[in-house]
Design an enzyme around this catalytic site. Structure first.
Site, PDB file in Angstrom:
ATOM      1  N   ASP A  26       0.925  -0.792   0.000  1.00  0.00           N
ATOM      2  CA  ASP A  26       0.133  -0.125  -0.077  1.00  0.00           C
ATOM      3  C   ASP A  26       0.905   1.117   0.094  1.00  0.00           C
ATOM      4  OD1 ASP A  26      -1.736   2.084   0.618  1.00  0.00           O
ATOM      5  OD2 ASP A  26      -2.449   1.394   2.522  1.00  0.00           O
TER       6      ASP A  26
ATOM      7  N   LYS B 252       2.867  11.138  -3.614  1.00  0.00           N
ATOM      8  CA  LYS B 252       1.768  10.495  -4.373  1.00  0.00           C
ATOM      9  C   LYS B 252       0.940  11.406  -5.203  1.00  0.00           C
ATOM     10  CE  LYS B 252      -1.867   6.800  -3.511  1.00  0.00           C
ATOM     11  NZ  LYS B 252      -2.253   6.140  -2.312  1.00  0.00           N
TER      12      LYS B 252
ATOM     13  N   GLU C 161      -7.088   0.667  -4.459  1.00  0.00           N
ATOM     14  CA  GLU C 161      -7.177   0.381  -3.056  1.00  0.00           C
ATOM     15  C   GLU C 161      -8.618  -0.016  -2.383  1.00  0.00           C
ATOM     16  OE1 GLU C 161      -6.013   4.214  -1.841  1.00  0.00           O
ATOM     17  OE2 GLU C 161      -4.172   3.830  -2.787  1.00  0.00           O
TER      18      GLU C 161
ATOM     19  N   ASP D 129     -12.856   5.761   2.779  1.00  0.00           N
ATOM     20  CA  ASP D 129     -11.442   5.620   3.028  1.00  0.00           C
ATOM     21  C   ASP D 129     -10.992   7.113   3.482  1.00  0.00           C
ATOM     22  OD1 ASP D 129      -8.470   5.744   3.260  1.00  0.00           O
ATOM     23  OD2 ASP D 129      -8.275   4.740   1.317  1.00  0.00           O
TER      24      ASP D 129
HETATM   25  P1  ADP Z   1      -2.884   7.446   3.735  1.00  0.00           P
HETATM   26  O1  ADP Z   1      -3.821   6.382   3.369  1.00  0.00           O
HETATM   27  O2  ADP Z   1      -3.376   8.822   3.464  1.00  0.00           O
HETATM   28  O3  ADP Z   1      -1.318   7.074   3.718  1.00  0.00           O
HETATM   29  P2  ADP Z   1      -3.655   6.483   6.584  1.00  0.00           P
HETATM   30  O4  ADP Z   1      -4.675   5.543   6.103  1.00  0.00           O
HETATM   31  O5  ADP Z   1      -2.270   5.736   7.175  1.00  0.00           O
HETATM   32  O6  ADP Z   1      -3.085   7.486   5.413  1.00  0.00           O
HETATM   33  O7  ADP Z   1      -3.995   7.192   7.720  1.00  0.00           O
HETATM   34  C1  ADP Z   1      -3.294   8.125   8.308  1.00  0.00           C
HETATM   35  C2  ADP Z   1      -4.103   9.284   9.331  1.00  0.00           C
HETATM   36  O8  ADP Z   1      -4.944   8.525  10.216  1.00  0.00           O
HETATM   37  C3  ADP Z   1      -3.343  10.414   9.892  1.00  0.00           C
HETATM   38  O9  ADP Z   1      -4.136  11.466   9.950  1.00  0.00           O
HETATM   39  C4  ADP Z   1      -3.516   9.638  11.452  1.00  0.00           C
HETATM   40  O10 ADP Z   1      -3.499  10.817  12.362  1.00  0.00           O
HETATM   41  C5  ADP Z   1      -4.797   9.159  11.531  1.00  0.00           C
HETATM   42  N1  ADP Z   1      -5.068   8.193  12.642  1.00  0.00           N
HETATM   43  C6  ADP Z   1      -4.270   7.214  12.694  1.00  0.00           C
HETATM   44  N2  ADP Z   1      -4.657   6.515  14.036  1.00  0.00           N
HETATM   45  C7  ADP Z   1      -5.638   7.101  14.343  1.00  0.00           C
HETATM   46  C8  ADP Z   1      -6.499   7.022  15.407  1.00  0.00           C
HETATM   47  N3  ADP Z   1      -6.480   5.987  16.353  1.00  0.00           N
HETATM   48  N4  ADP Z   1      -7.614   7.999  15.446  1.00  0.00           N
HETATM   49  C9  ADP Z   1      -7.826   9.110  14.585  1.00  0.00           C
HETATM   50  N5  ADP Z   1      -6.866   9.132  13.501  1.00  0.00           N
HETATM   51  C10 ADP Z   1      -6.045   8.205  13.394  1.00  0.00           C
HETATM   52 MG    MG Z   2      -4.348   4.871   2.249  1.00  0.00          MG
END
Ligand code: ADP
Ligand code: MG
Length: 620
Positions: free
Chosen positions: A27, A90, A190, A212
């Protein structure tokens, strides 16, 4: 018209002889990236942690002197050295400056348009990097993580991209993989990966929404799943709505409290801002499970500032953003022609969906009765699904629970008289399969599709079911047309074969009943024969595939040599020419192994040449 005969071949690499080489699922996220594999112990996908114990690799690269930092180490540099820290790469994949509007305002590093292409580059000091090269740095980190796990080289991967990515963005992702030394077997959407992680492909016929909300982007996709085939009915979202926006609001809140308590401004000191950002995000994350969280800021020249935040406060800040995502959901449902209750499930993806308030609001929006899938870690679910797909591509899954099945394999004829099977014997019907093929000759405007049945590898040993022509393909160089051949067998055993050229939209199809006139004794004879001649057949098929591949590779290498060969040292060119001559000689022979070996060597030997070719294309 092009030469008559059957001039079509697999557009993907020919099947390598079966190996147990692992295929990894990646991912490649805007905020975080992960790598997952199928665990041989549990038969379930697992995400691989790094030496720091975390499964996430923040998608950040920092150039610190001669060192390149990736992940958490790089993220710490973001606020301190904004101009040499690259994040959100990205967003730039496959884009020209003209495509970028708001993006540029948000990126503190320099983005320039290359003089010769309309594709962008990132300037770090006096060096220019393509988004592909930068993404490759992240991919290489994940590749090394998998290699450390397996204790052997890993070269094959499935990489996920958002459903809305266009061809250029998908191609850029593939190129990034290649630069990182990964053969990208497939690019998967995704939302599809997330649905796969939940095993929803096994649903007979269903509609699911994938919600998402990541670090910087929000996507909602509505998928239809029918007998393991995924179709994106609608996709919508906002490429500037995510956890970062929530953090900005929380930061503003903390700042206001600080200024009210201390009677002076917090200021813009980068170190303090970096702390503020980290503390705001940490508190917001903590409040997804707890009710209270404490924020602490070390302020130079005065006592540290502490503030207790409650879940309620953060929910009040986040609530308008959540409502915004629901607006997008409304549009996506409308585009798909569905109501919330028509869905069989909603899959929750992205770290932010851990927030209880968000889950409540999303559940209520979809009507309250549609199950929300939240069991799998929302920031790992996409990578896990990529690993499921990778496992399938590695040829490791074969469902053994068979009810109503096809008695013999079905496929089409490809270059050189080989049979490319799309549906295997004993597949449970109804079923579908599709594969992409391409032309073999420049300017070819039609292809003949020859539908075959049987277990043998060569056309002459199989049963011919039908032939039809796909005509009026606009003339293109060989290899460019994308001809998708789809086999669908309905519950009554009727086979429908469609061939569609995706660039021009031309298509043609035929319908047959494969079991027509097929006696049980004949099926048994065909299966028995295939077992008896399996080894010889496989060798013959491999030889044909390798010859085709040799032909395609040599043509491509010759073209690239003509374009950029001058940039290679003379002795390297001589070596390549010698290897080409060897491959041509071996292709005329009957032994697949030495041909395969020499072809591989030729591939490795010309990697630099291929990179020069890609660079030149990017610069043109
Ligand atoms: P991406 O797909 O954009 O790479 P992610 O799915 O990894 O991102 O999401 C990252 C986001 O999720 C960040 O903004 C992070 O602060 C938030 N995040 C991670 N864990 C939690 C949680 N337990 N509660 C709220 N937000 C969260
Ligand atoms: Mg993602």
């Amino acid at each position: 018209m092009t030469p008559i005969g059957i001039n079509i071949h697999r557009s993907q690499q020919p099947p390598a002889p079966p190996t147990d080489e692992p295929v990894i699922g990646i991912d490649l996220g805007t905020t975080n990236s992960l790598v997952a594999i199928m665990s041989p112990e549990t038969g379930k996908p697992v995400v691989l942690p790094g030496p720091d114990g975390s499964t996430l690799v923040p998608s950040v690269i920092a150039f610190a002197g001669s060192e390149t930092l990736v992940g958490f180490d790089a993220r710490r540099c973001a606020t301190l050295q904004p101009q040499t820290t690259v994040f959100s790469i990205k967003r730039l994949m496959g884009k020209g400056l003209g495509d970028l509007g708001r993006e540029l305002e948000f990126l503190p590093y320099h983005v320039v348009e290359s003089s010769m292409t309309d594709l962008v580059r990132v300037q770090i000091g006096d060096r220019f990097y393509t988004p592909q090269e930068l993404s490759a740095v992240i991919l290489a980190t994940l590749k090394r993580r998998a290699e450390a796990h397996f204790g052997r080289p890993v070269t094959k991967a499935v990489i996920t991209v958002p459903a809305y990515f266009d061809d250029a963005q998908r191609q850029a992702t593939r190129d990034a993989g290649r630069i990182a030394g990964l053969d990208v077997l497939r690019i998967v959407n995704e939302p599809t990966a997330a649905a796969l992680a939940y095993g929803l492909d096994r649903e007979h016929d269903g509609k699911v929404a994938v919600y998402d909300l990541g670090g910087g982007t929000f996507d909602i996709s509505v998928l239809r799943i029918s007998e393991g085939v995924f179709q994106v009915l609608a996709t919508h979202g906002d490429t500037y709505l995510g956890g970062d926006d929530l953090d900005r609001d929380v930061m503003r809140f903390i700042r206001a409290r600080f200024e009210a308590a201390r009677g002076h401004a917090l200021g813009e000191d980068p170190r303090l801002l970096s702390q503020l950002r980290e503390q705001a995000e940490a508190a917001r994350i903590a409040l997804s499970s707890g009710d209270r969280a404490t924020v602490r800021l070390e302020v130079p020249g005065e006592p540290a500032f502490e503030l207790e935040l409650t879940r309620q406060q953060v929910e009040d800040l986040c609530s308008p953003w959540i409502d915004k995502t629901l607006e997008h959901c409304r549009i996506a449902l409308r585009d798909a022609g569905l109501a919330g209750e028509d869905l069989d499930a909603v899959v929750m993806v992205g770290g932010v969906t851990r927030m209880p308030l968000l889950r409540q609001k999303v559940a209520a929006f979809f009507g309250g009765h549609v199950p929300l899938h939240t069991d799998i870690n929302p920031d790992e679910v996409v990578a896990l699904g990529a690993a499921v797909q990778a496992h399938v591509l590695a040829g490791k899954t074969r469902d053994l629970l068979l009810l109503d099945v096809t008695p013999l394999s079905l496929g089409i004829e490809t270059m050189g008289g080989a049979v490319s099977k799309l549906i295997m014997r004993n597949t449970h019907v109804p079923c579908s399969a599709s594969e992409k093929f391409t032309t073999f000759v420049d300017g070819q405007t039609s292809v003949k599709i020859h539908v075959l049945q049987g277990e043998r590898e060569l056309v002459k040993d199989c049963r011919s079911l039908a032939t039809f022509d796909l005509r009026d393909i606009p003339p293109m160089p060989a290899g460019l047309p994308k001809i998708k051949v789809t086999f669908h067998i309905d519950a009554d055993g009727i086979l429908n074969v469609t061939a569609a050229e995706e660039r021009s939209g031309r298509s043609a199809s035929v319908q047959v009943t494969p079991t027509h006139g097929l006696a049980k004794a004949e099926i048994e004879r065909m299966v028995a024969e295939s077992i008896a001649s399996a080894r010889a057949d496989l060798t013959a098929h491999r030889l044909i595939d390798l010859r085709n591949q040799a032909d395609v590779d040599i043509r491509a290498i010759r073209k690239t040599l003509a374009r950029v060969g001058d940039a290679l040292p003379a002795d390297e060119r001589v070596k390549i020419e010698a290897a080409i001559a060897d491959v041509e000689r071996l292709a005329a022979g009957t032994e697949p192994d030495p041909l395969h070996k020499r072809l591989d060597e030729l591939g490795k030997m010309t990697r630099r040449l291929a990179e020069l070719g890609i660079r030149k294309t990017l610069m043109e």
